[in-house]
Design an enzyme around this catalytic site. Sequence first.
Site, short mmCIF file in Angstrom:
data_model
loop_
_atom_site.label_atom_id
_atom_site.label_comp_id
_atom_site.label_asym_id
_atom_site.label_seq_id
_atom_site.Cartn_x
_atom_site.Cartn_y
_atom_site.Cartn_z
N CYS A 2 2.58 11.09 -1.93
CA CYS A 2 3.82 11.86 -2.01
C CYS A 2 4.64 11.75 -0.73
O CYS A 2 4.11 11.50 0.35
CB CYS A 2 3.52 13.33 -2.23
SG CYS A 2 2.33 13.66 -3.52
N TRP A 76 3.12 11.87 -6.24
CA TRP A 76 2.08 11.01 -6.79
C TRP A 76 1.07 11.95 -7.39
O TRP A 76 0.41 12.71 -6.68
CB TRP A 76 1.48 10.16 -5.68
CG TRP A 76 0.54 9.11 -6.15
CD1 TRP A 76 0.86 7.94 -6.78
CD2 TRP A 76 -0.88 9.11 -6.01
NE1 TRP A 76 -0.27 7.22 -7.04
CE2 TRP A 76 -1.36 7.91 -6.58
CE3 TRP A 76 -1.81 9.99 -5.46
CZ2 TRP A 76 -2.71 7.58 -6.62
CZ3 TRP A 76 -3.16 9.65 -5.50
CH2 TRP A 76 -3.59 8.46 -6.07
#
Length: 617
Positions: A2, A76
């Site tokens: 992320c 993610w």
Amino acid sequence: MCGIVGYVGPDEALPIILDGLRRLEYRGYDSAGVAIVDGGLSVVKRAGKLSELERALDEGAAARPRGATGIGHTRWATHGEPNDVNAHPHLDCDGRIGVIHNGIVENFAALRADLEKRGHRLVSDTDTECIAHLIEDAFDGDLVTAVRDVVPRLEGAYALVALALDDPGTLVGVRVSSPLIVGMWDDGEAMLASDIPALLERGESAGERPTIFPVHEGRIVAVSREGVAMLGLDGAPVELRPLVVDWDVQRAQKGGFDDFMAKEVREQPDAIRDTLVGRTDERGMLALDELHLPADVLREVDKVFVVACGTAFHAGLVAKYAIEHWTRVPVEIEIASEFRYRDPVLGPDTLTLAVSQSGETIDTLEAARHARRQGSRVIAVTNTVGSSLSREADGVLYTHAGPEIGVAATKTFSTQMVALHLTALYLAQVRGSMFPEEIREVVEDMRALPDAVRRAIELDERVRAVAERYRAARDVLFIGRHTGYPAALEGALKLKELSYVHAEGYPAGELKHGPIALIEDGVPVVAVATECHVYPKMLSNIQEVRARGADVIAVATEGDEQISALADEVLFVPRTPELLSPVTVVVPLQLLAYHVAKLRACDVDQPRNLAKSVTVE
Ligand code: F6R
């Protein structure tokens, strides 16, 4: 993994945040979102790439949100599938508090059950959403205090940034194991981000680079137009120490290539040269004072551990051959995620090499922490200045590969091998296990590596033709012996992660113990068959697979006259001493994976399901 971007300042936040998120795309993600304070809190989020988010922003009923404070995130997925609802930012019940978050809140199920019992309405499957609701409960007009109240309730490894409509103009960040940095400009403009490139982009367009402050472990940071305040969890102020950053955003661009990977493969000669620069003295001996480990400590070492994951693990495997040969000290190499769970025998006479390009891989970081707790000295080999690993290790040897944007490691792999070779030679030097003359000879061989790699890159067209021939293969085996074995492992990993073709690497001598059953007519076998002391044995292994119908693609040493009669395709690389040879051999293997992937229309820079920096266990 992320990406986090937050902005507060005089300008419109949205375009700056989107630019920052674009700079973080290399970390890998599956959804994205923004929250902007524009009277209310406007939130737009979408599964997929940033282009989907942009489309949603353009197609929204209202105009794009305009406001000077905002947060953005690329996610993610860890908890809950990648869809619009699970994308960050997440909000509290009233939509007045927004949170973005990297990492994992391990006790989120218990927190969620408790929140729901108390009447909170949670709409996503994420752990992150709990944080927004916990802040909602704790909020009494001051966001910093509310976040401070919540942090002790969160178990796990994470970084988060929160904003509140009722405390506008302030972003509050927290770091617990996952990276977070602050960039501050003189004109009262500030950003929070999970990675430096997000800030440097703004630095370019604002015509001025920010002062960057890393947020240290267990710290809370409050960022507003008035400045930055760093606090401990007890609320006590902590001194801000700027980080010197010399990475150039231009170097992180594609430089005329179709993809970052193509560019980064070609940057290997320079990256290797940069990694060698300044590491030897005028006598050609190793000068690695940066390791900060006194010679008498290194002389006492009776065992070396190497901990790493994926490609970095393969670099560590190459180092095992070199360290044992040059120093006669035994080396144990272990996949980092297994290391601390098997109770390895560590102690003050052991040295642990933790290898990680990002320096943020949680498995490697935890393995290094475990080693230190058990008394072992830890050397980090990393590409990321200021990374968690670099800060927590006793000493650091940086690979000077520059930013690597493609998710697949290429130039960081070759420089990891070089840095580990330097470390091995240094150990041999302080322990006196090699004569100075022998050390100088290896250093000379290493200085020849950039040119050998440059010549290996010239194989590109030839490798493309081989890729054309085998683009439809379903399975590919990679075999090698001695240092050809880790090279084979790396070739197989590159092919599977980039092209999604099933590929396995094996020690060639192991084939007959099972994997040879996979060989049938036309199965491609990539054989690392460069000059080395087990070359004749490698030729026998090639004959074994040929006899069973395999198509052999050999990587061999220039001038080898025997190999062509045994292989269907030969890729000749420059002669390189065997302990160093994976640095040269891996180039055609990287190119093979690249071309097969391109021919199969795969995204080589961001393969599916993968992330550049894996900060969850
Ligand atoms: C493969 C790849 C990964 C990484 C692994 C460790 O191309 O990039 O296998 O090598 O995730 O990453 P770092 O080196 O950041 O610890």
